[in-house]
Structure formats: C-alpha cells, structure tokens
Design a protein around this motif. Structure first.
Motif, PDB file in Angstrom:
ATOM      1  N   ASN A  40       0.835  -1.202   0.000  1.00  0.00           N
ATOM      2  CA  ASN A  40       0.000   0.000   0.000  1.00  0.00           C
ATOM      3  C   ASN A  40       0.874   1.259   0.000  1.00  0.00           C
ATOM      4  O   ASN A  40       1.913   1.296   0.659  1.00  0.00           O
ATOM      5  CB  ASN A  40      -0.906   0.027   1.234  1.00  0.00           C
ATOM      6  CG  ASN A  40      -1.834  -1.157   1.276  1.00  0.00           C
ATOM      7  OD1 ASN A  40      -2.485  -1.475   0.288  1.00  0.00           O
ATOM      8  ND2 ASN A  40      -1.883  -1.835   2.408  1.00  0.00           N
ATOM      9  N   THR A  41       0.440   2.279  -0.699  1.00  0.00           N
ATOM     10  CA  THR A  41       1.185   3.533  -0.778  1.00  0.00           C
ATOM     11  C   THR A  41       1.226   4.228   0.575  1.00  0.00           C
ATOM     12  O   THR A  41       0.214   4.325   1.271  1.00  0.00           O
ATOM     13  CB  THR A  41       0.536   4.478  -1.817  1.00  0.00           C
ATOM     14  OG1 THR A  41       0.546   3.824  -3.084  1.00  0.00           O
ATOM     15  CG2 THR A  41       1.281   5.790  -1.923  1.00  0.00           C
ATOM     16  N   VAL A  42       2.422   4.722   0.943  1.00  0.00           N
ATOM     17  CA  VAL A  42       2.592   5.491   2.175  1.00  0.00           C
ATOM     18  C   VAL A  42       2.505   6.965   1.806  1.00  0.00           C
ATOM     19  O   VAL A  42       3.196   7.430   0.895  1.00  0.00           O
ATOM     20  CB  VAL A  42       3.942   5.174   2.855  1.00  0.00           C
ATOM     21  CG1 VAL A  42       4.171   6.099   4.046  1.00  0.00           C
ATOM     22  CG2 VAL A  42       3.984   3.718   3.285  1.00  0.00           C
ATOM     23  N   TYR A  43       1.629   7.690   2.499  1.00  0.00           N
ATOM     24  CA  TYR A  43       1.456   9.122   2.276  1.00  0.00           C
ATOM     25  C   TYR A  43       2.174   9.897   3.364  1.00  0.00           C
ATOM     26  O   TYR A  43       2.385   9.399   4.479  1.00  0.00           O
ATOM     27  CB  TYR A  43      -0.031   9.490   2.278  1.00  0.00           C
ATOM     28  CG  TYR A  43      -0.694   9.176   0.970  1.00  0.00           C
ATOM     29  CD1 TYR A  43      -0.940  10.171   0.040  1.00  0.00           C
ATOM     30  CD2 TYR A  43      -1.050   7.873   0.652  1.00  0.00           C
ATOM     31  CE1 TYR A  43      -1.531   9.877  -1.179  1.00  0.00           C
ATOM     32  CE2 TYR A  43      -1.636   7.566  -0.556  1.00  0.00           C
ATOM     33  CZ  TYR A  43      -1.877   8.572  -1.466  1.00  0.00           C
ATOM     34  OH  TYR A  43      -2.458   8.276  -2.673  1.00  0.00           O
ATOM     35  N   GLU A  44       2.520  11.124   3.037  1.00  0.00           N
ATOM     36  CA  GLU A  44       3.196  12.018   3.961  1.00  0.00           C
ATOM     37  C   GLU A  44       2.320  13.263   4.100  1.00  0.00           C
ATOM     38  O   GLU A  44       1.888  13.834   3.099  1.00  0.00           O
ATOM     39  CB  GLU A  44       4.548  12.366   3.360  1.00  0.00           C
ATOM     40  CG  GLU A  44       5.423  13.254   4.175  1.00  0.00           C
ATOM     41  CD  GLU A  44       6.773  13.397   3.486  1.00  0.00           C
ATOM     42  OE1 GLU A  44       7.695  12.655   3.864  1.00  0.00           O
ATOM     43  OE2 GLU A  44       6.882  14.220   2.568  1.00  0.00           O
ATOM     44  N   VAL A  45       2.044  13.659   5.349  1.00  0.00           N
ATOM     45  CA  VAL A  45       1.198  14.818   5.605  1.00  0.00           C
ATOM     46  C   VAL A  45       1.976  15.777   6.508  1.00  0.00           C
ATOM     47  O   VAL A  45       2.462  15.376   7.563  1.00  0.00           O
ATOM     48  CB  VAL A  45      -0.122  14.412   6.298  1.00  0.00           C
ATOM     49  CG1 VAL A  45      -1.014  15.619   6.509  1.00  0.00           C
ATOM     50  CG2 VAL A  45      -0.853  13.345   5.493  1.00  0.00           C
ATOM     51  N   THR A  46       2.089  17.032   6.092  1.00  0.00           N
ATOM     52  CA  THR A  46       2.740  18.034   6.923  1.00  0.00           C
ATOM     53  C   THR A  46       1.671  18.703   7.779  1.00  0.00           C
ATOM     54  O   THR A  46       0.649  19.168   7.260  1.00  0.00           O
ATOM     55  CB  THR A  46       3.459  19.088   6.060  1.00  0.00           C
ATOM     56  OG1 THR A  46       4.401  18.416   5.216  1.00  0.00           O
ATOM     57  CG2 THR A  46       4.203  20.092   6.931  1.00  0.00           C
TER      58      THR A  46
END
Length: 109
Positions: A40-46
């Motif tokens: 599964n794709t790992v997302y990055e959130v600031t």
C-alpha cells in the motif's frame, strides 16, 4: 540502533494539516513511491502541532493510504507513534499514525 515506537498522547495537542497529503517519494531520480509491507502507498502529511503551552512545530506524519483531510483541517492523529532515528551522527524523530481524520469525523467515531 533499535527502533522502538513511542506512543504520543495527542489529547493535549492541536493538530492542523498545513499541506495536503501526498505519496512519499523514496527516490526523486526514479520517482519511486514508498509502500508498506503489504504494497500500500505510504502518504506524507505536513501538520502543525501546538501543545498546551502554545509551542508550535511543523512535523511530517506518515500514514498508509490517502487520509481524507486537506490543508486547513483540524486533525485527529489516531495511533500516533514516534520513532527515533540516527544516521551518521544525526538524529531525529519520524512519526506514523494509524489514521488521520478530520476532527469532526473523529468526534463521531
């Protein structure tokens, strides 16, 4: 260095999304996207994180799957964990969450 997850108590923190979620890029040259062990794709959130004393920090939180939040949303970080890392004498803390939900949805859960 062994990586031990450190639970983060978010009950006294105000978390706000400041940059829309985006897939985490492992290699800028190839465009390779980070995936978890299940593919599964790992997302990055600031996000900005404000504590009870008014101190504010910008941090990036990793999460599997695209969270239903956008810039400006107050966020509840479910299952937030910190991981201390060290590379070549430098160190820091990376963050992962089980879910990042808009505060309204989190209140309904």
């Amino acid at each position: 260095m062994r990586t031990v997850p450190i639970p983060v108590d978010v009950s006294k923190l105000s978390i706000t999304c400041v940059k829309a979620p985006r897939p985490r890029v492992l290699n800028r040259d190839t465009g390779e996207i980070k995936t978890d062990k299940n593919g599964n794709t790992v997302y990055e959130v600031t996000v900005s994180v404000e504590d009870e004393f008014g101190r504010i920090e910008l941090v990036k939180i990793g999460i599997t799957g695209e969270p239903p939040i956008k810039a400006g949303d107050a966020v509840n970080a479910v299952g937030l964990l910190g991981y201390v890392w060290e590379i070549a004498g430098r160190w820091g803390i990376s963050y992962r969450a089980t879910a990042l939900l808009p505060m309204q949805e989190a209140a309904d859960v």
